[in-house]
Design a protein around this motif. Structure first.
Motif, short mmCIF file in Angstrom:
data_model
loop_
_atom_site.label_atom_id
_atom_site.label_comp_id
_atom_site.label_asym_id
_atom_site.label_seq_id
_atom_site.Cartn_x
_atom_site.Cartn_y
_atom_site.Cartn_z
N VAL A 41 0.82 -1.22 0.00
CA VAL A 41 0.00 0.00 0.00
C VAL A 41 0.84 1.26 0.00
N SER A 42 0.23 2.31 -0.57
CA SER A 42 0.83 3.65 -0.58
C SER A 42 0.32 4.41 0.64
N ALA A 43 0.84 5.61 0.81
CA ALA A 43 0.36 6.50 1.87
C ALA A 43 -1.04 6.98 1.52
N THR A 47 -0.87 12.34 1.40
CA THR A 47 0.01 12.42 2.57
C THR A 47 1.47 12.72 2.20
N THR A 48 1.99 12.01 1.20
CA THR A 48 3.41 12.20 0.86
C THR A 48 3.67 13.63 0.41
N ASP A 49 2.75 14.18 -0.40
CA ASP A 49 2.89 15.59 -0.83
C ASP A 49 2.96 16.51 0.39
N GLY A 74 4.33 7.92 5.81
CA GLY A 74 2.96 7.85 5.30
C GLY A 74 2.50 6.41 5.10
N GLU A 75 3.36 5.60 4.55
CA GLU A 75 3.02 4.20 4.25
C GLU A 75 2.83 3.40 5.54
N GLN A 76 3.56 3.80 6.59
CA GLN A 76 3.46 3.04 7.84
C GLN A 76 2.07 3.22 8.47
N GLY A 150 11.71 6.80 -4.80
CA GLY A 150 11.29 7.79 -5.80
C GLY A 150 9.77 7.89 -5.79
N ARG A 151 9.23 9.08 -6.10
CA ARG A 151 7.78 9.28 -6.05
C ARG A 151 7.08 8.27 -6.97
N GLY A 152 6.00 7.71 -6.46
CA GLY A 152 5.30 6.68 -7.23
C GLY A 152 5.90 5.29 -7.04
N GLY A 153 6.87 5.19 -6.12
CA GLY A 153 7.67 3.96 -6.01
C GLY A 153 7.00 2.75 -5.38
N SER A 154 5.76 2.89 -4.90
CA SER A 154 5.10 1.70 -4.35
C SER A 154 4.87 0.64 -5.42
N ASP A 155 4.70 1.09 -6.65
CA ASP A 155 4.56 0.13 -7.77
C ASP A 155 5.80 -0.76 -7.82
#
Ligand code: ADP
Ligand code: ASP
Ligand code: MG
Length: 410
Positions: A41-43, A47-49, A74-76, A150-155
């Motif tokens: 999962v992402s934040a 949230t990250t912004d 955020g991810e936590q 890097g931004r978008g890195g959850s993928d």
């Protein structure tokens, strides 16, 4: 053994408690079908912004180790909430940070690369029938420091896990039903692409289609991971990203992309002697600045002009370095344009068909959009234009290639 499925839910899919509960139901349903499920999962939402913005209010360029310490939080939050939501549905689940999931990276903070995945802990939970929820976007380096990808890195986290676990399926859930012929927020008539090759998707992602992180696609290509991109809100068929079909030699324009965070730097009056380009681009590379389009104009009076583009967040640093090198190599001056954008078309074989480039330039000309720079590779053609015209450019090119009509591309 039951199948292993890796699923990834992006920020909008877990933006609030309601959505987290909905996603939890979907995951539980899937686990009840008998699959072993790993969820990345992402934040939550933006949230990250917000975290990045807070750091910016303290320092214009904060220490990157500390920035990673901050933006990985955020991810936590989302892994813990999602795991609790699954527990409240009566199912077993456990959350892992990147470190706990064994995501090992190099030490390049804010854009670290995954170098290994030690999935022992994760696999043993899965084998006990526990749903595993992993924080995307983060890892740990050899010093034990938290890094981000890097931004978008959850993928990328999802693909790395799918590759290492030899998963039977990798599903990316987002806010659109797959990969479209253009960003559906910019082109209203954009259509879903049912199947696309890793190569084409890597180019699209690299050229601004942020629906997938480009590094995730590189990994998927290397490990032959098939990815299904779908909406987490509406039922649909989504897009399958897979290896190219070698028998397909058809030239086809798959999609149009835009990149707006681009800056252009021009070094005027560079002496026409060997080694000057080397000095300039070596200095930029040493600072890890990725240079994109490069043009050296034909020389006149023993001097050249060298123009190149960089991402906006590297722009100031790149100007500074370029000015230093320009001084050393006795170039006349450095000028820069922050407000440029890149529009590209992507598709297997398109650069080998000259008619395609001509049609792209024609579509821009009809809109009176000036082309500043052009670059091509086997499967893409890109033009640098003024940022203020980017939406017109994307729409005009999308229409030129009939991308809004099923089966009529080209
Ligand atoms: P997530 O938070 O789920 O990772 P992203 O915001 O990173 O979602 O990616 C999804 C967004 O990508 C979409 O909302 C869409 O606006 C944008 N996008 C850009 N280009 C494309 C494209 N060619 N196809 C689909 N979506 C695209
Ligand atoms: N939360 C991170 C970001 O916003 C990672 C991701 O969403 O993929 O960039
Ligand atoms: Mg994303």
């Amino acid at each position: 053994m039951n199948k292993i499925i890796v699923q990834k839910y992006g920020g909008s899919s877990v933006a609030n408690i309601e959505r987290i509960k909905k996603i939890a139901e979907k995951i539980v349903e899937r686990a009840k079908e008998g699959d072993r499920v790993v969820v990345v999962v992402s934040a939550m939402g933006k949230t990250t912004d917000e975290l990045v913005k807070m750091a910016g209010q303290i320092a214009p360029s904060p220490d990157e180790r500390e920035l990673d310490m901050l933006i990985s939080t955020g991810e936590q939050v989302s892994i813990a909430l999602l795991t609790m939501a699954i527990h409240s549905l009566g199912c077993k689940a456990i959350s892992f940070t990147g470190m706990q999931a064994g995501i090992i990276t190099n030490a390049v903070h804010t854009r670290a690369r995954v170098t290994a995945v030690n999935h022992k802990k994760l696999k043993s939970a899965l084998d006990k029938g526990i749903i595993v929820i992993v924080a995307g976007f983060q890892g740990i380096d050899a010093n034990g420091d938290i890094t981000t990808l890097g931004r978008g890195g959850s993928d990328t986290t999802a693909i790395a896990l799918a590759a290492q676990l030899k998963a039977d399926g990798c599903e990316i859930y987002t806010d659109v039903d797959g990969v479209f012929t253009a960003d559906p927020r910019i082109v209203r008539t954009a259509r879903r692409i049912p199947v696309i090759s890793h190569d084409e998707m890597a180019e699209m992602a690299n050229l601004g289609a942020r629906v997938m992180h480009y590094r995730a696609i590189d990994l998927a290509r290397n490990y032959k991971v098939k990815i299904l991109v779908k909406s987490s809100f509406i039922p649909g068929e989504g897009t399958l990203i897979k290896e190219a079909d070698p028998m397909l030699e058809k030239v086809i324009v798959r999609g149009v992309t835009q990149e707006i965070n681009v800056g252009k730097i021009v070094v005027r009056g560079v002496p026409d002697v060997p080694g000057v380009a080397y000095k300039l681009f070596k200095a930029l590379a040493e600072e890890e600045i990725v240079v994109d389009m490069i043009i050296q104009s034909a020389h006149h009076n023993e001097v050249n002009d060298i123009a190149f583009t960089v991402a906006s967040n590297d722009f100031n640093k790149a100007i500074q370095i370029t000015k230093q090198v320009a001084n050393k190599i006795s170039a006349k001056r450095v000028i820069f344009e922050p407000e440029v954008a890149k529009v590209s078309i992507v598709g297997a074989g398109i650069a080998s068909d000259p008619a395609i480039a001509a049609r792209m330039f024609g579509a821009l000309a009809k809109q009176e959009i000036n082309i500043d720079m052009i670059s091509t590779s086997g499967i893409r053609i890109s033009c640098l234009i003024s940022a203020s015209r980017i939406e017109d450019a994307v729409n005009a090119i999308h229409k030129e290639f009939n991308l809004n009509k099923a089966g009529e591309q080209k």
